[in-house]
Design a protein around this motif. Structure first.
Motif, PDB file in Angstrom:
ATOM      1  N   GLU A 174     -17.987  65.297 -10.298  1.00  0.00           N
ATOM      2  CA  GLU A 174     -18.376  64.043 -10.947  1.00  0.00           C
ATOM      3  C   GLU A 174     -18.225  64.146 -12.462  1.00  0.00           C
ATOM      4  N   THR A 175     -18.517  65.314 -13.004  1.00  0.00           N
ATOM      5  CA  THR A 175     -18.367  65.519 -14.445  1.00  0.00           C
ATOM      6  C   THR A 175     -16.914  65.366 -14.866  1.00  0.00           C
ATOM      7  N   VAL A 176     -16.032  66.025 -14.149  1.00  0.00           N
ATOM      8  CA  VAL A 176     -14.603  65.950 -14.495  1.00  0.00           C
ATOM      9  C   VAL A 176     -14.094  64.517 -14.381  1.00  0.00           C
ATOM     10  N   LYS A 177     -14.500  63.822 -13.324  1.00  0.00           N
ATOM     11  CA  LYS A 177     -14.048  62.438 -13.137  1.00  0.00           C
ATOM     12  C   LYS A 177     -14.583  61.523 -14.234  1.00  0.00           C
TER      13      LYS A 177
ATOM     14  N   ILE B 120     -23.933  59.977 -20.298  1.00  0.00           N
ATOM     15  CA  ILE B 120     -23.646  59.294 -19.041  1.00  0.00           C
ATOM     16  C   ILE B 120     -24.629  59.755 -17.982  1.00  0.00           C
ATOM     17  N   ASP B 121     -25.238  58.822 -17.263  1.00  0.00           N
ATOM     18  CA  ASP B 121     -26.121  59.148 -16.154  1.00  0.00           C
ATOM     19  C   ASP B 121     -25.289  59.571 -14.946  1.00  0.00           C
ATOM     20  N   MET B 122     -25.745  60.632 -14.272  1.00  0.00           N
ATOM     21  CA  MET B 122     -25.026  61.165 -13.123  1.00  0.00           C
ATOM     22  C   MET B 122     -25.934  61.222 -11.911  1.00  0.00           C
ATOM     23  N   ALA B 123     -25.397  61.718 -10.816  1.00  0.00           N
ATOM     24  CA  ALA B 123     -26.161  61.857  -9.574  1.00  0.00           C
ATOM     25  C   ALA B 123     -27.365  62.772  -9.782  1.00  0.00           C
ATOM     26  N   GLU B 124     -28.408  62.556  -8.975  1.00  0.00           N
ATOM     27  CA  GLU B 124     -29.613  63.388  -9.005  1.00  0.00           C
ATOM     28  C   GLU B 124     -30.267  63.401 -10.384  1.00  0.00           C
ATOM     29  N   ASP B 125     -30.103  62.318 -11.129  1.00  0.00           N
ATOM     30  CA  ASP B 125     -30.706  62.172 -12.458  1.00  0.00           C
ATOM     31  C   ASP B 125     -30.186  63.182 -13.470  1.00  0.00           C
ATOM     32  N   ALA B 126     -29.065  63.797 -13.193  1.00  0.00           N
ATOM     33  CA  ALA B 126     -28.440  64.669 -14.182  1.00  0.00           C
ATOM     34  C   ALA B 126     -27.875  63.809 -15.314  1.00  0.00           C
ATOM     35  N   LYS B 127     -27.757  64.413 -16.488  1.00  0.00           N
ATOM     36  CA  LYS B 127     -27.265  63.707 -17.658  1.00  0.00           C
ATOM     37  C   LYS B 127     -26.049  64.440 -18.220  1.00  0.00           C
TER      38      LYS B 127
ATOM     39  N   ALA C  23     -12.670  62.301 -17.429  1.00  0.00           N
ATOM     40  CA  ALA C  23     -11.287  61.818 -17.304  1.00  0.00           C
ATOM     41  C   ALA C  23     -11.216  60.305 -17.450  1.00  0.00           C
ATOM     42  N   ALA C  24     -12.196  59.606 -16.883  1.00  0.00           N
ATOM     43  CA  ALA C  24     -12.206  58.147 -16.954  1.00  0.00           C
ATOM     44  C   ALA C  24     -12.341  57.666 -18.393  1.00  0.00           C
ATOM     45  N   ARG C  25     -13.085  58.401 -19.193  1.00  0.00           N
ATOM     46  CA  ARG C  25     -13.281  57.986 -20.580  1.00  0.00           C
ATOM     47  C   ARG C  25     -12.168  58.447 -21.492  1.00  0.00           C
ATOM     48  N   ARG C  26     -11.338  59.324 -21.009  1.00  0.00           N
ATOM     49  CA  ARG C  26     -10.195  59.778 -21.804  1.00  0.00           C
ATOM     50  C   ARG C  26      -8.873  59.236 -21.256  1.00  0.00           C
ATOM     51  N   SER C  27      -8.971  58.486 -20.149  1.00  0.00           N
ATOM     52  CA  SER C  27      -7.774  57.915 -19.507  1.00  0.00           C
ATOM     53  C   SER C  27      -6.710  58.984 -19.310  1.00  0.00           C
ATOM     54  N   ALA C  28      -7.147  60.099 -18.759  1.00  0.00           N
ATOM     55  CA  ALA C  28      -6.236  61.222 -18.544  1.00  0.00           C
ATOM     56  C   ALA C  28      -6.623  61.957 -17.270  1.00  0.00           C
TER      57      ALA C  28
END
Length: 272
Positions: A98-101, A23-30, A104-109
């Motif tokens: 952002e990582t946790v969110k 997943i692409d994240m802020a500041e070009d983090a992956k 969580a979004a992909r695990r629906s939890a």
């Protein structure tokens, strides 16, 4: 600062990409979520690595077997390319949130942050140094790994080769915390001698002194021409010193990053 210039590149250190979500994240983090990852009591353990292609660090995470997700933060350039973004004290907590969110979004939890390990290779230490200046970030980081990754300018007359205490302050405080068992810290160094500033050996010597530990000489063959020459350990603080003065010797610390991570206490990454 780093003796290894960006033009040497990290892309040639490639492995077969492991299964998982990217997943692409802020500041070009992956963000990499390994296949089979599961939450630990509703928590996400995070490994944030600065300076190292995911084609190396993703397989390394899988090899170690941590039940954690990986955030890769890469920039072209020397340590300033990493220190500059993290002069914004909100960047580190934003990446964690952002990582946790995203997970969580992909695990629906509903998930919360668990343990946080910050790792760097070479120039990546510049970002780590900035993180440690913010008390909340210092407290949030459970473990630090510096893989041939802590250089420092000199204070006063360069002939005296005294590493600048202002630049070492955060690392010194973290080393003390690790030596007393409240944090965990692993520092590796090669035998490179950079021009005009403190080497990873000199900064390791500084941390060893701060942690009040006596190093012991060893002779351990790690393979791939990587030979360990000394070790210093107290509490959860470790320094692993290696021979080798060339660029390839430096790169071996990235290639063998999984074996360095594995030396963290089992309780740090959590939920194996």
């Amino acid at each position: 600062m780093s003796i290894l210039h960006s033009w040497l590149g990290l892309a040639f250190l490639t492995c077969v990409p492991p299964d998982g979500e990217r997943i692409d994240m802020a500041e070009d983090a992956k963000l990499f979520i390994p296949s089979g990852w599961h939450s630990r009591e509703g928590k996400v353990d995070i490994l944030l690595h600065l300076h190292g292609t995911p084609t190396v660090t993703e397989p390394a995470l899988v090899t170690v077997g941590w039940n954690a997700v990986l955030v890769s933060f890469n920039r072209n350039g020397l340590s300033a390319a990493y220190s500059k973004p993290f002069t914004d004290p909100t960047l580190f907590p934003r990446l964690i949130d952002e990582t946790v969110k995203a997970v969580a979004a992909r695990r629906s939890a509903a998930l919360n942050v668990g343990n946080v390990v910050v790792s760097s290779f070479s120039a990546g230490f510049g970002g780590v140094r900035e993180m440690l200046k913010t008390p909340a970030s210092f407290d949030r980081i459970d473990a630090i790994v510096l893989a041939d990754s802590l250089y420092c300018g000199y204070a006063g007359d360069p002939i005296e080769k005294r590493v600048d205490p202002d630049l070492m302050n955060g690392f010194e405080r973290y080393a003390r915390e690790a030596a007393e068992g409240r944090k965990a810290m692993i520092v590796t160094h090669s035998a490179q001698v950079p021009p005009g500033y403190g080497s990873t050996t000199e900064t390791a010597d500084d941390l060893i002194k701060v942690a009040a530990v006596t190093p012991e000489m060893v002779d351990i063959d790690w393979g791939d021409s990587l030979r360990q020459t000394r070790r210093a350990a107290k509490g959860r603080f470790q320094v692993l010193g290696f021979s080798g003065e060339g660029p390839e010797d430096h790169m071996r610390h990235l290639r063998r990053i999984a074996e360095v991570w594995r030396r963290l206490p089992d309780s740090i990454p959590g939920g194996r």
